[in-house]
Structures are given as C-alpha cells and as structure tokens.
Design an enzyme around this catalytic site. Structure first.
Site, short mmCIF file in Angstrom:
data_model
loop_
_atom_site.label_atom_id
_atom_site.label_comp_id
_atom_site.label_asym_id
_atom_site.label_seq_id
_atom_site.Cartn_x
_atom_site.Cartn_y
_atom_site.Cartn_z
CG LEU A 13 -4.67 7.74 6.06
CD1 LEU A 13 -4.75 9.21 5.79
CD2 LEU A 13 -4.39 7.02 4.89
CB SER A 14 -0.27 4.28 10.28
OG SER A 14 -1.22 3.35 11.37
N GLY A 59 2.81 -9.21 11.93
CA GLY A 59 3.25 -9.67 13.20
C GLY A 59 2.04 -10.47 13.83
CG HIS A 101 8.27 -8.27 9.54
ND1 HIS A 101 7.36 -7.76 9.69
CD2 HIS A 101 8.64 -8.21 10.99
CE1 HIS A 101 6.86 -6.90 10.70
NE2 HIS A 101 7.73 -7.53 11.57
CD GLU A 139 -13.08 7.09 -3.10
OE1 GLU A 139 -13.77 6.60 -1.90
OE2 GLU A 139 -13.64 8.31 -3.32
CB SER A 148 5.88 4.15 9.92
OG SER A 148 6.17 3.69 11.04
CG ASP A 169 -0.83 -3.16 9.88
OD1 ASP A 169 0.20 -3.38 10.62
OD2 ASP A 169 -1.63 -2.68 10.70
CD1 TRP A 226 -0.87 -14.59 7.81
CD2 TRP A 226 1.26 -15.20 8.75
NE1 TRP A 226 -0.52 -15.65 7.09
CE2 TRP A 226 1.04 -16.13 7.40
CE3 TRP A 226 2.73 -15.29 8.99
CZ2 TRP A 226 1.45 -17.24 6.89
CZ3 TRP A 226 3.35 -16.45 8.41
CH2 TRP A 226 2.78 -17.23 7.24
CD GLU A 249 5.60 7.78 12.94
OE1 GLU A 249 6.36 8.78 13.00
OE2 GLU A 249 4.97 7.26 12.12
CG ASN A 250 7.05 0.66 11.52
OD1 ASN A 250 6.79 0.55 10.40
ND2 ASN A 250 5.88 0.55 12.61
C1 IPE Z 1 1.84 0.97 9.47
O1 IPE Z 1 1.59 -0.15 10.22
C2 IPE Z 1 3.20 1.16 8.62
C3 IPE Z 1 3.52 0.25 7.82
C4 IPE Z 1 2.62 -0.71 7.49
C5 IPE Z 1 5.06 0.23 7.31
P1 IPE Z 1 1.86 -0.10 11.93
O2 IPE Z 1 1.65 -1.46 12.40
O3 IPE Z 1 3.20 0.55 12.17
O4 IPE Z 1 0.85 0.87 12.30
P2 IPE Z 1 -0.04 1.05 13.63
O5 IPE Z 1 1.18 1.19 14.86
O6 IPE Z 1 -0.96 -0.02 13.61
O7 IPE Z 1 -0.74 2.41 13.50
C1 IPE Z 2 3.63 -4.55 9.09
O1 IPE Z 2 3.15 -5.38 9.88
C2 IPE Z 2 4.89 -4.27 9.01
C3 IPE Z 2 5.43 -2.97 9.37
C4 IPE Z 2 5.00 -2.42 9.81
C5 IPE Z 2 6.98 -3.16 9.23
P1 IPE Z 2 3.03 -5.39 11.34
O2 IPE Z 2 4.46 -5.64 11.94
O3 IPE Z 2 2.79 -4.06 11.92
O4 IPE Z 2 2.10 -6.40 11.74
P2 IPE Z 2 0.87 -6.22 13.07
O5 IPE Z 2 0.21 -5.00 13.01
O6 IPE Z 2 1.74 -6.20 14.43
O7 IPE Z 2 0.11 -7.74 12.87
MG MG Z 3 1.04 -3.25 12.33
#
Ligand code: IPE
Ligand code: IPE
Ligand code: MG
Length: 239
Positions: free
Chosen positions: A194-195, A22, A36, A206, A64, A19, A24, A66-67
């Site tokens: 855990l998302s 975005g 990414h 752990e 995920s 995670d 970064w 949800e993504n």
């Molecule tokens: C979890 O990150 C999914 C992946 C790393 C692929 P998210 O950025 O989607 O999780 P939330 O929205 O912060 O819970």
């Molecule tokens: C994790 O990084 C990658 C995916 C979930 C695909 P994010 O895109 O969630 O990055 P943040 O959490 O918005 O910084």
């Molecule tokens: Mg994220």
C-alpha cells in the site's frame, strides 16, 4: 468493450497507486522525469475513462509524504509537472463535470502551488460528476496522526468525551470525510504493497496489482481490474 456495458458491478470508489513511471523511463534509456510526464497523460485518460464508467469517487496517489526523500532533481521535476498539471486542470475535466479535490498536507508545497490547488478546487466545487481526489503529499499515517491530534484537542477543550470516541469520529476527521471507503485499490508497477495509501479506509478494499507500468496503463486495463473485482467474494468478516 467497456466494463459498464457488461452488466458488471461498478465500484463506487476506486483508488489507484500510480506506480512505475521511473522504471518506464529507465527501460527506454530516458531520465526518470520523462516517465512522470508520460504518467501525467495517463492520469488524464484514465480519470476520464473511469468517470465514464459511472464510478462516483476516484482517488489517485500522485505524491506520498515519503516521496520528498527522492533526489532534489526528481522532486523539482515533479513539482514542475504538478504546476503544469494544475494550470491544465482549470479546464481539464470541465466537460466531464468532474469535481477535483486535493487530499494530503498541501502546506508543504510552494505558495504558488498552494494557490493553484485552492483555485482548482474552487473552480470545480459545484460540479456534479465523479469526485476526483488527488493525493499529494498524502500519507495514511500522517492523515491518522492529524485526526488523532484533532480529537485530542477537542477532548481537551471539552467538546468530545474520550471514552465515547467512535470509528465514525475518526473517519469524519480524515481527508476523505463523508466519502465511502474505496472498494477497489489498483496498483500499477507490480508491487504488492500500500505504501502508506489510505491505511484506514482500505480496511476491506479489494487489492488489484498489475505489472503494467503507469504510463502504459490503458482503459482496457481498468476493464480488467473491474472484471476481476466482480469475481471477488467480499465477506467483510462474515461467512
Ligand atoms: C507510491 O509509490 C507512491 C505513489 C505512487 C505516489 P512509491 O514508488 O513511492 O512506493 P514504494 O517506494 O515502491 O513503496
Ligand atoms: C510513481 O512512479 C510516481 C511517484 C511516486 C511520484 P515512480 O516514480 O515511483 O516509478 P518507479 O516505481 O520508480 O518505477
Ligand atoms: Mg515507485
């Protein structure tokens, strides 16, 4: 200083919630997809490093269930990165003998991506090194739902007695069937959740969270996580 050189106990299975891509990019005034792209580089470096430590299974959470909610532009950019990754993956990790497997519902992806996923698994299937599970369109709830549906169907068809269903019957119907549960789950990007990652398998994992954003995550950070893991007292409900 490598974790494997310090007589540390090396987890058999590590899961990573990658995670922070975005944020970064945002910190640098760049569009999120650039994060990414850099995250994909970290993916390769860290996978290779973890396999060199003697870890047997590594599960990386890449996308995920949800993504899909993200703006279409970002989802499309991610799909483009996956395509490039899948092209590279036919050769990537060959030298390291890493076996690549995808977990999640691949049917939601475009047909060319599905073909590349299948081809990548086929090419890597006889490798004897670490198994890398790439979780794409993966959700722990979706995984459990599929397992429940299969069990119901088998019960209806008379292959299984509902009152005799065991925990083993559930775990053998998950994407990770036959694999040990994760010992250590690392989350980069600072969140403590855990998302929807490996909900069933994570029962006694752990959890290690670091503020480091995924594109900045380095082999030394893996060492730190393994060191911290070695300080934990895992009781599994005992004393
Ligand atoms: C979890 O990150 C999914 C992946 C790393 C692929 P998210 O950025 O989607 O999780 P939330 O929205 O912060 O819970
Ligand atoms: C994790 O990084 C990658 C995916 C979930 C695909 P994010 O895109 O969630 O990055 P943040 O959490 O918005 O910084
Ligand atoms: Mg994220």
């Amino acid at each position: 200083m490598k974790a494997s050189q310090e007589k540390l106990y090396i987890p058999e299975h590590i899961g990573i919630i990658m995670d922070g891509n975005g944020r970064w990019a945002k910190k640098r005034g760049l569009p999120r997809p650039v994060g990414h792209t850099y995250g994909a580089k970290t993916f390769k470096t860290i996978t290779r490093y973890i396999s060199q430590q003697g870890v047997k299974f590594l599960t990386l959470y890449a996308f995920s269930t949800e993504n899909w909610k993200r703006p279409l532009e970002e989802v499309n950019a991610l799909m483009k990165i996956f395509r490039q990754y899948l092209i590279d993956s036919l050769t990537d990790f060959r030298e390291d003998d890493i076996k690549v497997v995808f977990i999640g519902d691949r049917s939601a992806f475009a047909p060319d991506i599905i073909d590349m996923i299948n081809e990548t698994e086929e090419v890597a299937k006889d490798r004897k090194g670490m198994q890398l599970n790439i979780a794409m369109n993966y959700g722990g709830r979706d995984e459990l739902l599929s397992a429940v549906k299969r069990l119901c169907l088998e019960a209806k068809e008379g292959g299984i007695d509902p009152s005799a269903i065991t925990e083993q019957d559930i775990s053998s119907r998950l994407y990770t069937a036959g694999q040990p549960d994760p010992d250590l789950i690392i989350r980069t990007g600072g969140e403590h959740r855990l998302s929807n990652f490996m909900l069933y398998q994570a029962a006694y994992a752990e959890f290690y969270s670091t503020d480091t954003l995924w594109p900045d995550f380095k082999p030394e950070d893996v060492d730190k996580a393994i060191l911290e893991f070695n300080k934990r007292n895992r009781r599994f409900g005992g004393v």
